[in-house]
Design an enzyme around this catalytic site. Structure first.
Site, PDB file in Angstrom:
ATOM      1  N   LYS A   1       0.849  -1.185   0.000  1.00 49.61           N
ATOM      2  CA  LYS A   1       0.000   0.000   0.000  1.00 49.61           C
ATOM      3  C   LYS A   1       0.886   1.236   0.000  1.00 49.61           C
ATOM      4  O   LYS A   1       1.702   1.433   0.907  1.00 49.61           O
ATOM      5  CB  LYS A   1      -0.923   0.008   1.223  1.00 49.61           C
TER       6      LYS A   1
ATOM      7  N   LYS B   1      -2.358  -1.436  -3.598  1.00 46.92           N
ATOM      8  CA  LYS B   1      -3.175  -0.224  -3.561  1.00 46.92           C
ATOM      9  C   LYS B   1      -2.269   0.987  -3.668  1.00 46.92           C
ATOM     10  O   LYS B   1      -1.285   1.069  -2.915  1.00 46.92           O
ATOM     11  CB  LYS B   1      -3.978  -0.170  -2.266  1.00 46.92           C
TER      12      LYS B   1
END
Length: 327
Positions: free
Chosen positions: A199, A252
């Site tokens: 992420k 992400k």
């Protein structure tokens, strides 16, 4: 006679669909749902057209709307009724996600994934417990090891409420191990973990922070989320999560990090997820509103590119639009 390669032969209608390498199906998609304990009516999210915060009483109705399109999985995010320094409402038995999960799992056949993080629940908006005097520090630091048992408590509370899968998103070192141990000790060994394994500290999260009321009150998250400049580091992050027992690996954001999605697909024998984040959603909407792009076509092409890069499932705010257009 020299033969000439003619790939165009397979681009004609009829055969084009037969040889298509990648497809986007409703069952590949996960629809985010925002449940708000502070409201008794649906509240539109201005920076994410078509999406709303819904009160707990509307959680089932909202999920049923998703299911009607053919999408079978949702990810629940909560906006709590109150916040504090440690984010204790995140693991409260009567918390917003816990209550929504109970209602949705009892009333529907949706596959329910829950967000396991503290940023929506802390007064400061960071993803864990802050070190002393962090407000005045030049470099803000989240206390990694002190945060881990809290994430375990959140995950257990979600599993107890009926969550089918938990998704830790805080990028704490050791979070998968801590959550796996907590779930197993509490009798939830069958609940899988979808880890936000890579992420990034991204500029594409802005609309989500409006939606989930999770923006930092000060500072930023660059000391615990990944540097957008780093590719090799992602492999190290993902490998650690695999070793700790992650069942699904999330990248992400998605579109600016398709190289990372492809790397994870190639290097690890686990299902790969990618989050088509709020900024990616909002920028296509903004261009479509200007008449510069076709919304449905660009949304489909975007998610198709994420699948082509190697994602098995995609969390996307376009889930319902793409599922409905599939028919």
């Amino acid at each position: 006679m020299e033969r000439i390669e003619r790939p165009r032969r397979l681009r004609k209608d009829g055969v084009r669909e037969l040889v298509s390498e990648t497809e986007v199906r409703a069952t590949d998609l996960v629809a985010p749902v925002f449940v708000d304990a502070t409201t008794d009516e649906r509240v539109p999210i201005e920076s994410m057209p078509g999406h709303e915060r819904v009160p707990v009483e509307e959680a089932v109705a909202r999920v049923e709307e998703v299911l009607e399109t053919g999408v079978e999985a949702v990810m629940l995010f909560g906006i709590p009724e109150s916040k504090n320094e440690r984010g204790s409402r995140a693991w409260a038995e009567d918390g917003v996600v816990q209550e929504a999960t109970r209602r949705v799992t009892e009333a529907t056949d949706a596959y329910v994934i829950t967000d396991v993080c503290l940023c929506e629940y802390t007064e400061h908006g960071h993803c864990g417990v802050l070190e002393p005097h962090a407000h005045e520090a030049a470099e803000l630091t989240v206390e990694n090891d002190e945060t881990l048992p809290l994430l375990g408590s959140v995950a257990v509370s979600h599993a107890k409420a009926g969550a089918d899968m938990v998704a830790p998103s805080g990028m704490m070192d050791g979070m998968v191990d801590a959550i796996r141990g907590a779930l197993d000790d509490a009798g939830h060994a069958d609940v899988p973990i979808l880890s936000y394994a890579a992420k990034y500290e991204s500029a594409f999260y802005g609309p989500f922070r409006d939606a989930a009321d999770g923006a930092p009150a000060f500072g930023d998250r660059r000391h615990y989320q990944m540097d957008p400049a780093n590719r090799r580091e992602a492999g190290r992050e993902v490998r650690l999560d695999v070793e700790e027992g992650a069942d699904v690996l999330m990248v992400k954001p998605a579109l600016p990090y398709l190289d990372i999605v492809a790397d994870v697909r190639r290097e690890f024998d686990r299902p790969v997820a990618a989050y088509n984040v709020s900024g990616e959603y909002a920028m296509l909407h903004a261009a479509a509103e200007k008449g510069w792009l076709d919304l449905e076509a660009t949304a489909r092409e975007s998610v198709l590119s994420i699948k082509r890069a190697g994602a098995d499932l995609v969390v996307t705010y376009f889930a319902e639009l793409l599922a409905e257009s599939e028919d």
